[in-house]
Design an enzyme around this catalytic site. Structure first.
Site, PDB file in Angstrom:
ATOM      1  N   HIS A 157       1.261  -1.533   0.319  1.00 18.14           N
ATOM      2  CA  HIS A 157      -0.415  -0.394  -0.340  1.00 18.14           C
ATOM      3  C   HIS A 157       0.822   1.124   0.120  1.00 18.14           C
ATOM      4  CE1 HIS A 157      -3.933  -1.782   0.856  1.00 18.14           C
ATOM      5  NE2 HIS A 157      -3.554  -2.911   1.261  1.00 18.14           N
ATOM      6  N   ASP A 365       3.621   9.294  -0.946  1.00 15.00           N
ATOM      7  CA  ASP A 365       2.598   8.442  -0.585  1.00 15.00           C
ATOM      8  C   ASP A 365       2.251   7.569  -1.235  1.00 15.00           C
ATOM      9  OD1 ASP A 365       0.537   7.980   1.481  1.00 15.00           O
ATOM     10  OD2 ASP A 365      -0.467  10.166   1.324  1.00 15.00           O
TER      11      ASP A 365
END
Ligand code: ADQ
Length: 457
Positions: A157, A365
């Site tokens: 992720h 991110d």
């Protein structure tokens, strides 16, 4: 239809009302279970005095939950230690913050082995196994020697950094070897996929059979990008509901005619919160006419408070906030409002919709779901403007945003000015380029695309 077995560090068991936690991963994985009967295995979140070898089983409709407790040593070494103090900073390019300890690494491997031993007993030969995130990279390598030949997929992720960066972490070559025991490895962006493939080639001598299939000594794995989405239609619908919440009404009254700028992030150094506050300060200094006409609301629930770097971050954020509010605030106007509460989805959606600008400026991110939620929550007739870091995976898809380098305060300050002045026509045009792909590539698409590819291996 094979059974789906999901493995993640934390398991979110729905409460009596059928609701689970609001975190991005929990929502995404519950979505995957809409289509499959399944089992969800992982840490209960509880710490027990003695190690457990048998999970506690909880049945909820079509999904069974298998919950393992950790000892406090496990939590310290596996979770707070190697996963969050060594892997997390390295994966986010913060090599200077990465604190490797051999004992933590041993604890990380130990918990992965304990999980594998308990999980192997619950798996049937036809099950599809889907492992999530950096806490569990060695899991397939621990499952294979126990005789498991199932298709096992892994989704990462967070960012996969460039090989030169990942290679700084002791143990990184072993982790790359462990990656080869998965049949399919999913990452958020093509950049992450390219970084991981290059690391496998450079460190293990992997040979590319096809662009995304790599072979090491007869063992093959497929590395592909699957950008995670949100439940965009649901978010749109929730955001459009009449606002009856006390916090929303108070925010509307408090704002008066001021424009709202919003930031929503877990309190994490990867999210660039102090840097963002300083960019907003720069905007106020450069545009004195805007003082008193805007309010920046930063929502930042505390996370990983047992990890020292997060304590330091909390202090830095509070100092930065205090300094800016003290030096630029006026009686009757506080430049930055800061809250650390966790809010229900409906309330977040309403606040996103109120905000003329969203500041989503992480230093790195994997994807960033907040950026997607903000876009989905906008009024189609009068949408706000998203300012998005070029280092968020979401920037690859949300090209209608104002894309910025979060390291450059002047650039971010200029983007805030541009966003606040942007005309109606341009706001609508930019929003329209983003909402279609968000709806097409939502969280159901993401889960289905990954599982289809896994089943095809
Ligand atoms: P995170 O780092 O947690 O996720 P993000 O993708 O933004 O980051 O997801 C955060 C989720 O938490 C969002 O759904 C948001 O609405 C929710 N949230 C944030 N603040 C909240 C608050 N105060 N109250 C309630 N909910 C709140 C990791 C990776 C990301 C990747 C996701 C999913 O770091 O890059 O996008 O996993 O793969």
């Amino acid at each position: 239809m094979p059974r789906l077995v999901i493995v993640s560090n934390r398991v979110s068991v729905p409460d009596a009302a059928g609701k689970g936690t609001a975190g991005g991963l929990a929502v995404a994985l519950r979505e995957a279970f809409q289509a499959y009967e399944g089992l969800w295995f992982g840490w209960s979140g509880k710490v027990a005095a003695h190690p457990t070898s048998q999970p506690r089983m909880v049945d909820k409709g079509d999904v069974q939950y298998a919950l393992m407790d950790l000892t406090s040593l496990d939590r310290q070494e596996y979770y707070n230690g190697f996963a969050n103090r060594a892997l997390w900073p390295t994966m986010h390019y913060r090599v200077g913050l990465s604190d490797f300890s051999r004992t933590d690494y041993a604890g990380y491997l130990r918990v992965n082995r304990t999980f594998a031993t308990a999980l192997a007993k619950l798996i049937c030969p036809s099950d599809l196994v889907w492992v999530h995130d950096y806490h569990l990279i060695p899991l397939a390598a621990e499952l294979r020697p126990l005789g498991l030949t199932n298709l096992i997929g892994y989704f990462h992720h967070i960012p996969w950094p460039a090989p030169e960066v990942f290679g700084t972490l002791p143990g990184s070559t072993d982790l790359l070897r462990a990656i080869m025991d998965f049949n399919l490895v999913g990452v958020q962006t093509e950049r992450d996929a390219d970084n991981l493939r290059r690391a496998l080639m450079q460190e293990l001598g992997a040979v590319a059979e096809k662009v995304d299939v790599l072979d090491v000594g007869g063992k093959g794995t497929c590395v592909k990008s699957f950008p995670i989405g949100i439940d965009a239609s649901d978010f749109q619908e929730v955001a459009a509901r009449p606002r009856s919440n006390r916090i929303v009404s108070q925010t509307i009254v408090g704002l008066g005619s001021r424009k709202l700028i919003i930031g929503v992030d877990r309190l994490d150094y990867s999210k660039g919160i102090p840097q963002r506050m300083e960019a907003y300060e720069r905007f106020l200094v450069n545009n004195p006419d805007q003082r008193g006409h805007v309010t920046y609301l930063q929502i930042a629930p505390t996370s990983r408070s047992e990890v020292p770097e997060y304590d330091t971050l909390s202090r830095v954020v509070n100092e930065t906030l205090g300094r800016i509010n003290g030096s630029l605030g006026e009686p009757g106007w506080v430049p930055i409002q800061y809250v650390t509460s966790t809010y229900p989805r409906s309330l977040l959606a309403a606040l996103y919709r109120l905000a003329r600008v969203a500041l989503v400026t992480p230093m790195r991110d994997g994807m960033n779901l907040v950026a997607k939620e903000y876009v989905a929550a906008q009024d189609p007739l009068d949408p706000g403007v998203l300012i998005l870091s070029k280092f968020a995976g979401a920037a690859q898809q949300l090209t209608g945003a104002l894309i910025v380098n979060p390291n450059d305060k002047f650039e971010v300050a200029e983007a805030i000015r541009e966003a606040l002045r942007m005309g109606h026509e341009e706001r609508v045009a930019r929003w329209r380029t983003m909402i279609g792909p968000l709806r097409d590539r939502d969280v159901s698409w993401w889960a289905a695309a990954f599982l289809k590819e896994l089943a095809a291996q």
